[in-house]
Write an enzyme that holds these catalytic residues in place. Sequence first.
Site, mmCIF file in Angstrom:
data_model
loop_
_atom_site.group_PDB
_atom_site.id
_atom_site.type_symbol
_atom_site.label_atom_id
_atom_site.label_comp_id
_atom_site.label_asym_id
_atom_site.label_seq_id
_atom_site.Cartn_x
_atom_site.Cartn_y
_atom_site.Cartn_z
ATOM 1 N N SER A 126 -28.475 -12.372 24.486
ATOM 2 C CA SER A 126 -27.531 -11.312 24.827
ATOM 3 C C SER A 126 -26.474 -11.817 25.786
ATOM 4 O O SER A 126 -26.736 -12.703 26.606
ATOM 5 C CB SER A 126 -28.295 -10.151 25.492
ATOM 6 O OG SER A 126 -27.405 -9.257 26.109
ATOM 7 N N TYR A 151 -34.409 -7.270 32.532
ATOM 8 C CA TYR A 151 -34.100 -7.449 31.102
ATOM 9 C C TYR A 151 -33.231 -8.699 30.915
ATOM 10 O O TYR A 151 -33.584 -9.601 30.147
ATOM 11 C CB TYR A 151 -33.378 -6.223 30.524
ATOM 12 C CG TYR A 151 -32.743 -6.540 29.199
ATOM 13 C CD1 TYR A 151 -31.370 -6.746 29.086
ATOM 14 C CD2 TYR A 151 -33.528 -6.717 28.055
ATOM 15 C CE1 TYR A 151 -30.796 -7.090 27.882
ATOM 16 C CE2 TYR A 151 -32.954 -7.068 26.841
ATOM 17 C CZ TYR A 151 -31.584 -7.256 26.766
ATOM 18 O OH TYR A 151 -31.015 -7.618 25.578
ATOM 19 N N LYS A 155 -34.004 -12.603 29.112
ATOM 20 C CA LYS A 155 -33.199 -13.311 28.099
ATOM 21 C C LYS A 155 -32.843 -14.715 28.604
ATOM 22 O O LYS A 155 -32.892 -15.690 27.866
ATOM 23 C CB LYS A 155 -31.927 -12.524 27.769
ATOM 24 C CG LYS A 155 -32.192 -11.232 27.002
ATOM 25 C CD LYS A 155 -32.899 -11.486 25.673
ATOM 26 C CE LYS A 155 -33.169 -10.223 24.905
ATOM 27 N NZ LYS A 155 -33.985 -10.460 23.700
HETATM 28 C C1 WQD Z 1 -20.758 0.223 27.050
HETATM 29 C C2 WQD Z 1 -19.670 0.822 27.955
HETATM 30 C C3 WQD Z 1 -20.540 1.880 29.901
HETATM 31 C C4 WQD Z 1 -22.582 5.173 27.907
HETATM 32 C C5 WQD Z 1 -25.811 -2.837 26.829
HETATM 33 C C6 WQD Z 1 -26.835 -3.696 27.478
HETATM 34 C C7 WQD Z 1 -26.671 -5.113 26.993
HETATM 35 C C8 WQD Z 1 -26.669 -5.159 25.494
HETATM 36 C C9 WQD Z 1 -25.613 -4.241 24.917
HETATM 37 C C10 WQD Z 1 -28.886 -5.706 24.765
HETATM 38 C C11 WQD Z 1 -19.939 0.580 29.430
HETATM 39 C C12 WQD Z 1 -19.838 2.885 28.996
HETATM 40 C C13 WQD Z 1 -21.859 4.021 28.158
HETATM 41 C C14 WQD Z 1 -22.042 6.433 28.291
HETATM 42 C C15 WQD Z 1 -20.087 5.313 29.139
HETATM 43 N N1 WQD Z 1 -27.947 -4.793 25.008
HETATM 44 N N2 WQD Z 1 -20.639 4.104 28.751
HETATM 45 N N3 WQD Z 1 -20.808 6.448 28.895
HETATM 46 O O1 WQD Z 1 -24.033 -1.597 29.019
HETATM 47 O O2 WQD Z 1 -22.176 -2.851 27.808
HETATM 48 O O3 WQD Z 1 -24.546 -3.266 27.210
HETATM 49 O O4 WQD Z 1 -25.895 -2.918 25.434
HETATM 50 O O5 WQD Z 1 -28.773 -6.890 24.756
HETATM 51 O O6 WQD Z 1 -27.756 -5.856 27.504
HETATM 52 O O7 WQD Z 1 -26.596 -3.677 28.855
HETATM 53 O O8 WQD Z 1 -23.499 -1.095 26.583
HETATM 54 O O9 WQD Z 1 -23.121 0.970 25.318
HETATM 55 O O10 WQD Z 1 -24.446 1.076 27.489
HETATM 56 O O11 WQD Z 1 -22.004 0.672 27.581
HETATM 57 O O12 WQD Z 1 -18.974 5.364 29.683
HETATM 58 O O13 WQD Z 1 -22.649 7.507 28.105
HETATM 59 O O14 WQD Z 1 -19.668 2.224 27.764
HETATM 60 O O15 WQD Z 1 -20.267 2.155 31.266
HETATM 61 O O16 WQD Z 1 -18.696 0.392 30.073
HETATM 62 P P1 WQD Z 1 -23.504 -2.187 27.772
HETATM 63 P P2 WQD Z 1 -23.333 0.480 26.709
#
Ligand code: WQD
Length: 340
Positions: A126, A151, A155
């Site tokens: 990741s 987490y 990785k």
């Molecule tokens: C994306 C953006 C949030 C939800 C995660 C894991 C990472 C990988 C991919 C496994 C961010 C914003 C989110 C919401 C929002 N997974 N957001 N409102 O955090 O980039 O990555 O998934 O490997 O390890 O951390 O993905 O989809 O949670 O967030 O504004 O209700 O959307 O702040 O900027 P993230 P995400």
Amino acid sequence: MKKILVTGGLGYIGSHTVVELQNEGFEVVIIDNLSNSSIEVLDGITAIPNNQPLFIQDDLKNKNSIQDLFKKHPDIVGVIHFAASKAVGESVKKPLEYYHNNIASLIYLLEELEANNVRNFIFSSSCTVYGDADSMPITENTPYKPADSPYGNTKQMGEEILKFTTNATQIEAISLRYFNPIGAHVTAEIGELPIGVPQNLVPFITQTAAGIRDQLSVFGSDYKTHDGTAIRDYIHVVDLAKAHVVALQRLLRQGNKSNYEIFNIGTGKGNSVLDVIKAFEKVANQKLNYKLVARRPGDVTEYCADTSLANLELGWKAKMTLEEALDSAWKWQQKLIAKN
Ligand code: WQD
């Protein structure tokens, strides 16, 4: 047909990879403990033509089960390893559970590969391993930052375990560092199935648009980006699944240039949360109810992949657009509602 073991094959990325493997003529054995997926996903996979994987419900932490599996299937020529716990926030609350589940199962699996002389291993890594990287886009040589969650640390540890294990055994491995997978299969038979309140952006958007959630909270509008909201590299899950197939084929034809390789798998294009919302509104032809709130702890300003190494060495490039991914996610959400 070459037989491949897919651990976590009923998960989001795993299930899409199972379909692409079978499209390429591989025979697939899935092992999944259903801790973060549902047996319905198997029905979805088999509803797609030419998809009849063998499914074994078991846990990789049961060492005897893994030994039995390889005894029953001595013709397994490769393993794609997805099975792991992956919720960043949850890992902070339950570190030992994450280290046990993600690291012990990896070690047991690699011990069986060594014992059974299975050479080819693809590891689900990741972009989280980079932490809050200093410059964009991120290349495979961008150094790790200290992990800010168990987490992400599992990785990083998994990659280190592979680096030393491939040096000392017959195992040859490729780690794929995913950026942000989104979307669903074009048939809408499989897609993302978050359990409970979605942590990730796109399923929260589609559930809000479907009326399951009242309103999307946009976490942070004061980032140093074009519109103040955080930027990510969103990649269609089918493009990501295809990257696993080409990486496996590279190992099977012994095209790898070292016994352990790492590739970023993203699109190379960053989009902000507001960009995603606007693209979704266009695709779904409806306004999304959202509000701007404080940043989510642990979030970084930007993740964007430099994918030139995967483009060059794997001959792989993401093909689908953000709109196509969001359209597939919306069609999948509508199918879920129709089913329930
Ligand atoms: C994306 C953006 C949030 C939800 C995660 C894991 C990472 C990988 C991919 C496994 C961010 C914003 C989110 C919401 C929002 N997974 N957001 N409102 O955090 O980039 O990555 O998934 O490997 O390890 O951390 O993905 O989809 O949670 O967030 O504004 O209700 O959307 O702040 O900027 P993230 P995400």
